[in-house]
Write an enzyme that holds these catalytic residues in place. Structure first.
Site, PDB file in Angstrom:
ATOM      1  N   SER A  41       0.779  -0.839   0.229  1.00  0.00           N
ATOM      2  CA  SER A  41      -0.231   0.452  -0.158  1.00  0.00           C
ATOM      3  C   SER A  41       1.088   1.324   0.071  1.00  0.00           C
ATOM      4  O   SER A  41       1.667   1.374  -0.727  1.00  0.00           O
ATOM      5  CB  SER A  41      -1.074   0.373   1.096  1.00  0.00           C
ATOM      6  OG  SER A  41      -2.027   0.841   1.993  1.00  0.00           O
ATOM      7  N   ASP A  54      -8.748  -4.555  -7.144  1.00  0.00           N
ATOM      8  CA  ASP A  54      -7.816  -3.545  -5.961  1.00  0.00           C
ATOM      9  C   ASP A  54      -7.440  -2.374  -6.771  1.00  0.00           C
ATOM     10  O   ASP A  54      -7.337  -2.105  -7.794  1.00  0.00           O
ATOM     11  CB  ASP A  54      -6.379  -3.667  -5.100  1.00  0.00           C
ATOM     12  CG  ASP A  54      -6.418  -3.230  -4.511  1.00  0.00           C
ATOM     13  OD1 ASP A  54      -7.259  -2.107  -4.248  1.00  0.00           O
ATOM     14  OD2 ASP A  54      -4.931  -2.975  -4.115  1.00  0.00           O
ATOM     15  N   HIS A  58      -7.368  -5.432  -0.866  1.00  0.00           N
ATOM     16  CA  HIS A  58      -6.416  -4.615  -0.817  1.00  0.00           C
ATOM     17  C   HIS A  58      -6.084  -5.670   0.562  1.00  0.00           C
ATOM     18  O   HIS A  58      -3.976  -4.844  -0.187  1.00  0.00           O
ATOM     19  CB  HIS A  58      -6.114  -3.459  -0.083  1.00  0.00           C
ATOM     20  CG  HIS A  58      -5.224  -1.994  -0.200  1.00  0.00           C
ATOM     21  ND1 HIS A  58      -5.145  -2.137  -1.514  1.00  0.00           N
ATOM     22  CD2 HIS A  58      -5.003  -1.605   0.781  1.00  0.00           C
ATOM     23  CE1 HIS A  58      -4.003  -1.228  -1.295  1.00  0.00           C
ATOM     24  NE2 HIS A  58      -3.674  -0.536  -0.121  1.00  0.00           N
TER      25      HIS A  58
END
Length: 523
Positions: A313, A376, A432
């Site tokens: 991320s 995602d 995610h």
């Protein structure tokens, strides 16, 4: 008139065409046990439920038979998923080959021929480095009622052992901190109380180096930089999507002013606060000084060295930026003058910079393999309109725009809908989730190949911090938590938060290293 259910001939299968005679040596079944044939399932069920004595209306005989088989197949698949949850964990023994193949696994040929079909050794290494990134989440104190909120819960010397990673084979040499002065409320966390370990800092990762045993297995001394990202809420994407800024504006010595990265990532990487014990040096200064120290120390001893950067991320963006910075500033050159291999293993990361950044990143020889879930949204931003997928003519035209971005490196695209363990959900934080990505890696063998878990990595880990597993697997969502939320009973019978060991900050000779590398003028 009702008719009895006919006895099925041995070769009958209503869901498939007649099959050829079986081979002399039947193929070895996958680790996820092959589904029992509908005929055997039906036969077993007829015996257990006395369906052999049941009479079906002739008009619905065929439909009923197909329906029964379909339902039994689904039940059998569910039983196999539950059996796998209870089966012993297994790791492929590829250590003997890793010492010989590590350069290939780290992208010396840009992973040509290794992704489809998936190379088993590469899969194993991706999961291993992904677990280093996951450790940043597992070791972080998110509790706003803790006076240590925003710090690491464990002393660096006991970090891996505290997380059940005693066999990691690495020793943490340094923790990394960043200032929380930025507008990133979903990344930085702070205590709700007045007493806190730091008003300005957050722990954002660590640097570790392989021990002697691991170095022998790996075929080189490996320096790992792991960055913490965002575990659930994704609003940080909107917080950061601002504009591109030249890397040179923050002291990174790039002669091309057109090499630009997203300004929020650059701020997070270079900002500092002189009044704070933990973030008086920027994350950039902390990384470059420690990497330089380790590279010099190891190459002076005549060792082969690699630098592996990982993150998920927002941590993926920091991994890309720091790997580029190490190469741009020459911290990857050993005392013998030889360059050290730098590789980024990124998970669900956003785009970081523009096309010129991509060219410079790859031109410096930095390798990057990006693992993404196709559902995602984070890897699709910033740069929704102008990105690496736009035709070259339009991309060249848009290069000067402040919202034109390009991914770097090579992409490995996974699809969570291929996993029989994951339920259909609209929750983007599940798509995610890092543990979900590691689960998908374990089950991915190539396009068009059936999903099965190569190392039997425990699917229950997926629900550690989300609700993504099918309900019948009976794994509670968000199950990972500290016992009694960290509270202990004191000698007087009261429940209190225990004091922690001294929190590591910076080595005493930090200023010397910063001056030596010319980083004392860092912004």
């Amino acid at each position: 008139m009702a008719i009895p259910l006919p006895k099925l001939p041995p070769s009958f299968n209503p869901l498939s065409h007649p099959s050829p005679p079986p081979p002399l040596s039947p193929p070895k079944p996958s680790l996820l046990v092959t589904l029992t044939s509908p005929r055997l399932i039906l036969s077993r069920t007829l015996r257990s439920t006395n369906l052999s004595n049941t009479r079906l209306p002739s008009a619905t005989k065929d439909d009923s038979l197909s329906s029964i088989i379909t339902e039994l197949e689904a039940e059998q698949e569910a039983e196999e998923e539950e059996d796998l949850l209870r089966s012993p964990l297994h790791r492929p023994d590829d250590d003997d080959r890793l010492a010989d193949r590590w350069r290939e696994i780290h992208g010396s040929d840009d992973w040509a021929g290794l992704l489809d079909p998936m190379d088993p050794l590469l899969r194993s290494e991706l999961i291993r480095y992904g677990e280093f990134a996951q450790a940043c989440y597992d070791g972080f104190d998110y509790d706003p009622f803790s006076r240590y909120c925003g710090s690491c819960k464990y002393n660096r010397r006991k970090f891996f052992g505290s997380l059940g990673m005693d066999n990691a084979g690495y020793e943490i040499t340094r923790y990394l901190y960043a200032t929380s002065n930025l507008n990133l409320s979903n990344f930085f966390t702070q205590t709700r109380g007045s007493k806190t370990w730091s008003q300005k800092a957050n722990w954002i990762g660590y640097i570790a180096v392989s021990d002697d045993d691991a170095t022998a297995r790996l075929g080189r001394r490996d320096i790992v930089i792991a960055w913490r990202g965002t575990v659930t809420r994704l609003e940080w994407v909107a917080d950061l999507m601002d504009f591109l800024r030249p890397v040179a504006s923050e002291g990174i010595p790039c002669s091309n002013p057109e090499v630009k990265v997203e300004s929020g990532f650059l701020d997070l990487y270079t900002d500092k606060d002189p009044t704070c014990r933990f973030c008086k040096y920027s994350a950039r200064q902390q990384v470059l000084t420690e990497v330089r120290r380790l590279v010099e120390q190891c190459t002076k001893a005549g060792e082969t060295v690699s630098i592996t950067v990982t993150g998920h991320s927002l941590g993926s963006a920091l991994a890309m930026l720091s790997a580029y910075d190490i190469a741009e500033t020459g911290q990857d050159v050993g005392v013998d003058g030889e360059k050290v291999a730098i590789t980024v293993f990124s998970f669900s990361g956003p785009r970081v910079g523009n096309g010129r950044f991509k060219e410079r990143f790859e031109g410096l020889g930095v390798k990057a393999l990006r693992v993404v879930n196709v559902h995602d949204t984070v890897p699709k931003v910033p740069g929704i309109l102008f990105n690496e997928h736009v035709p070259a003519f339009f991309r060249k035209f848009a290069e000067g725009l402040p919202w034109s971005y390009s991914h770097v490196g090579v992409e490995l695209a996974l699809d969570h809908k291929r996993s029989p363990f994951l339920k259909d959900t609209g929750d983007p934080s599940c798509f995610h989730n890092l543990e979900a990505h590691l689960h998908l890696l374990d089950g991915y063998h190539g396009s068009g190949v059936r999903f099965f878990l190569a190392s039997k990595r425990d699917p229950a880990l997926v629900n550690k911090a989300c609700d993504f597993l099918k309900d019948h697997l009976m794994v509670p969502p968000f199950w990972r938590q500290d016992e009694n939320k960290g509270m202990i009973r004191a000698h007087d019978g009261r429940w209190v938060q225990p004091e922690r060991q001294k929190i590591d900050d910076h080595p005493p000779d930090m200023h010397h290293h910063i001056g030596r590398l010319g980083l004392d003028k860092d912004h």
